[in-house]
Structure formats: C-alpha cells, structure tokens
Design an enzyme around this catalytic site. Structure first.
Site, PDB file in Angstrom:
ATOM      1  N   PHE A 279      -5.675  -3.527  -0.265  1.00  0.00           N
ATOM      2  CA  PHE A 279      -6.074  -4.523  -1.257  1.00  0.00           C
ATOM      3  C   PHE A 279      -5.352  -5.860  -1.066  1.00  0.00           C
ATOM      4  CE2 PHE A 279      -2.506  -2.229  -2.979  1.00  0.00           C
ATOM      5  CZ  PHE A 279      -1.718  -3.219  -3.557  1.00  0.00           C
TER       6      PHE A 279
ATOM      7  N   LYS B 133      -3.590  -8.742   2.071  1.00  0.00           N
ATOM      8  CA  LYS B 133      -3.326  -9.085   3.475  1.00  0.00           C
ATOM      9  C   LYS B 133      -2.175 -10.077   3.491  1.00  0.00           C
ATOM     10  CE  LYS B 133      -7.311 -12.134   3.325  1.00  0.00           C
ATOM     11  NZ  LYS B 133      -8.652 -12.387   3.728  1.00  0.00           N
TER      12      LYS B 133
ATOM     13  N   LYS C 239       1.482 -13.260   0.975  1.00  0.00           N
ATOM     14  CA  LYS C 239       0.746 -12.028   0.668  1.00  0.00           C
ATOM     15  C   LYS C 239      -0.404 -12.411  -0.259  1.00  0.00           C
ATOM     16  CE  LYS C 239       1.628  -7.310  -0.983  1.00  0.00           C
ATOM     17  NZ  LYS C 239       2.702  -6.399  -1.394  1.00  0.00           N
TER      18      LYS C 239
ATOM     19  N   ASP D  79       8.663   3.683  -1.591  1.00  0.00           N
ATOM     20  CA  ASP D  79       7.738   3.582  -0.462  1.00  0.00           C
ATOM     21  C   ASP D  79       8.471   3.089   0.781  1.00  0.00           C
ATOM     22  OD1 ASP D  79       5.275   3.876   0.758  1.00  0.00           O
ATOM     23  OD2 ASP D  79       4.555   1.884   0.210  1.00  0.00           O
TER      24      ASP D  79
END
Length: 350
Positions: A34, A36, A52, A147
């Site tokens: 969602f 780039k 971003k 993450d």
C-alpha cells in the site's frame, strides 16, 4: 560559513515527474502493498531524501493500514537514535499521504547479503550491535517494533544500520513493572516469534526472536526455519521443536551459541535485549565499548543545536528562533525540522 553552494536550480540534475510541497519526487526505490518509497529532493537545500508515499484510497479500504499510517509518525516523534531512520516531515494531498525521511545511500542489508551470499562474522557483529542498541532504546521507551527483518535494515553512506518501517510498531502501556501484553498478529511469518504465530499474548521479546532470525540470515544467507511448501502450522512446529536449518561448519561456536540463545521458543526463557547485549560473542573486540553503556536522549537540548544552521534559518529563511527551537526540541516532523536536518547534513559535508 554560508550555504551559498546550494545549486540555483536543484531540479536540473534530478530527474523528477512532480513536486510535492518543497520536494521534487524522483525515481522509485522500493514498493510495498500500500506504499512506495521514492527518491526526493529538498528544493531549498538541494539535499536528497526518501519519500514514503501512501495511497489514501488503498489505506481507507483497510482499517489496519489507516491506523498504521497515523501511528508511524507518532512513534518517530517519540524516538531519536543514530540507528533509527529520521522522519523529517509529513505532507498530505487529496490522494496521498507522504512521509519524508532520511535517505539511506548504502542501500539495504538484503542486497548486501545477496551480493556476498553471506556476511563475515566481524561485519555481522557490528550490525547486530547497532540493531540491538536501537531496539533496546525502543524497548526502554515502551515501543515494540514487531516487524524487524532484513528488509527493514537499511545502510547509510557510512555503512551504519538504520531501522525503518514503524507501521506495525506499538507502544506498551507501562503499569508498574508489568507491561500490558500486546496481542495483534503481524510481522512477516519467517521472522515472527512462535508466540505470535500461535496467537498468544506477547511482549517485547518478539523483537529479540526477530533479531535472532536476522543474525542467522546475515551469517548464512538463509533463514533458520524453512517450510516448503509454506505452511504456518508446520513453521510454528519447527520453531517450537528448535529444528533450525543446518549451521555452516565455518561459523564460530560463539556465533552459533548466540543465535540459539536468541531463538529460544519459550519467551519466558528467551533473553531480553538488555540481557542479550551482554553476550560474549557480541562484545568480542569491543571490550572497552560495552553495548549497554551508551544511552540516547530522544530530545535535543537548545544548547546542542548548531549555531551556524540556526543563524541561517533565522537570517536567510526569516524564521523565528523560538519557533525553530520549539520544533527541534520537541522532535516535530515539519518543514522546519526538514530544513534544519538537511542544512546540518550539508554543513557536515563541507
């Protein structure tokens, strides 16, 4: 010293298709589901940045993405560390949401591993120390990254790690000594701790597991737990059983021990980042520089600000000194923050 070396037309040597705020938007560096990441140019300083770009329409279709979109800048504002990428400014248009960040010219760690097949222990030790220092800093301030993976470790021009992507990060509520455990499922399965995959409650030690997986990947060029074809139940079973991929014979016993130490399936027995930082292999060659010795402040003090840059911002850019100082000591992503950081970068170069 003045900043007169800024090119008259910075866009001349920077191929771009559009402008957003005070930035030119150039080529794409990376792409996610969602968002780039584009290369950008800050027009007034001529310095490059990473931008971003989050598609608002896609974000609105996914409530989790929408929540993350707002969460990421908030976490960045709480945190300042040399091995965490700096957020300069956020911008919004009708269709997109932009996060302007420090550009890491050294590429990402994934490319480095792919180029070399695997990294030398000396290099892995250096990178791991930087990752641990940053993650310890996050945990001290009640933030779990959730993450951590090779793709989220970038390198700056001096080959230092910069951790990115705080979209999945969350803050823990501190209640006395007990922390409210988080229980959202997220992160990449290959790097996710077994308690996460088993949908159990979890805490900051999920980051320790992910660091263990990342170290294994750096040292071997492969992942410690692989299931072909992919099956999450079997992956979880392998982790719980400690069925780690074969360890190369040329890995030192210290490195092997450290990897096993972090990849402990039982979170109660797994070390905290603080404990792991005392490991012998990690501190070899760094006897005089113990890892947990340096602490970092999340806020700049007015007397730490660069007088040359401040002077330029007040005289040439005609900004109020009190406003500039207020933004910087509160770590607020804004055009002032972007100008200060990029002017400072420019000054250091000269």
């Amino acid at each position: 010293l003045c900043f007169s070396k800024t090119p008259q037309d910075p866009g001349k040597n920077f191929p771009h298709t559009k402008q957003v705020g005070t930035y030119l938007v150039g080529k794409m560096i990376n792409k996610g589901s969602f968002a780039k990441v584009m290369e950008g140019l800050h027009i007034s300083t001529g310095e490059k940045v990473a931008i971003k770009v989050i598609d608002k329409k896609k974000a609105k279709e996914d409530s989790y993405v929408l929540k993350n979109m707002k969460r990421e800048p908030r976490i960045h504002q709480m945190i300042k560390h040399p091995n965490i990428v700096q957020l300069y400014e956020t911008l919004e248009t009708e269709n997109s949401y932009y996060m302007v960040m420090e550009l890491c010219l050294g590429g990402d760690l994934m490319d480095r591993i792919c180029d070399k097949k695997k990294l030398e222990e000396r290099e892995v030790r250096e990178y791991t120390r930087q990752i641990m220092s940053a993650v310890d800093h996050l945990h001290r301030h009640g933030i779990v990254h959730r993450d951590l993976k090779i793709e989220n470790f970038l390198l700056d021009e001096n080959n230092n790690i910069k951790i990115v992507d705080f979209g999945l990060s969350n803050t823990m509520k501190f209640e006395g000594l007990s922390q409210e455990l988080l229980n959202t499922q997220c992160g990449s399965p290959a790097y996710a701790a077994p308690e996460l995959l088993a949908h159990k409650k979890y805490g900051p030690k999920v980051d320790v597991w992910s660091i263990g997986v990342s170290i294994f990947a750096m040292l071997t060029g492969t992942l410690p737990f692989i299931v072909e074809p992919f099956n999450i139940k079997q992956l979880h079973q392998k982790m719980v059983n400690g069925e780690i991929s074969p360890i190369p014979t040329d890995m030192s016993s210290g490195a092997e021990h450290f990897v096993h130490y972090l990849l402990e399936p039982d979170p109660a027995k797994r070390p905290t980042v603080k404990d792991a930082m005392k490991d012998k292999w990690l501190n070899e060659v760094f006897i005089r520089k113990p890892l947990n010795f340096t602490t970092y402040k999340n806020r700049l003090c007015p007397d730490e600000l660069n007088p040359v840059v401040l002077n330029y911002m007040t005289e040439t850019m005609e900004l109020r000194l009190s406003e500039v100082i207020n933004v910087l000591i509160n770590n607020k992503p804004s055009s002032i923050m972007a100008s200060y950081c990029l002017l400072l970068k420019k000054l250091v170069k000269y």
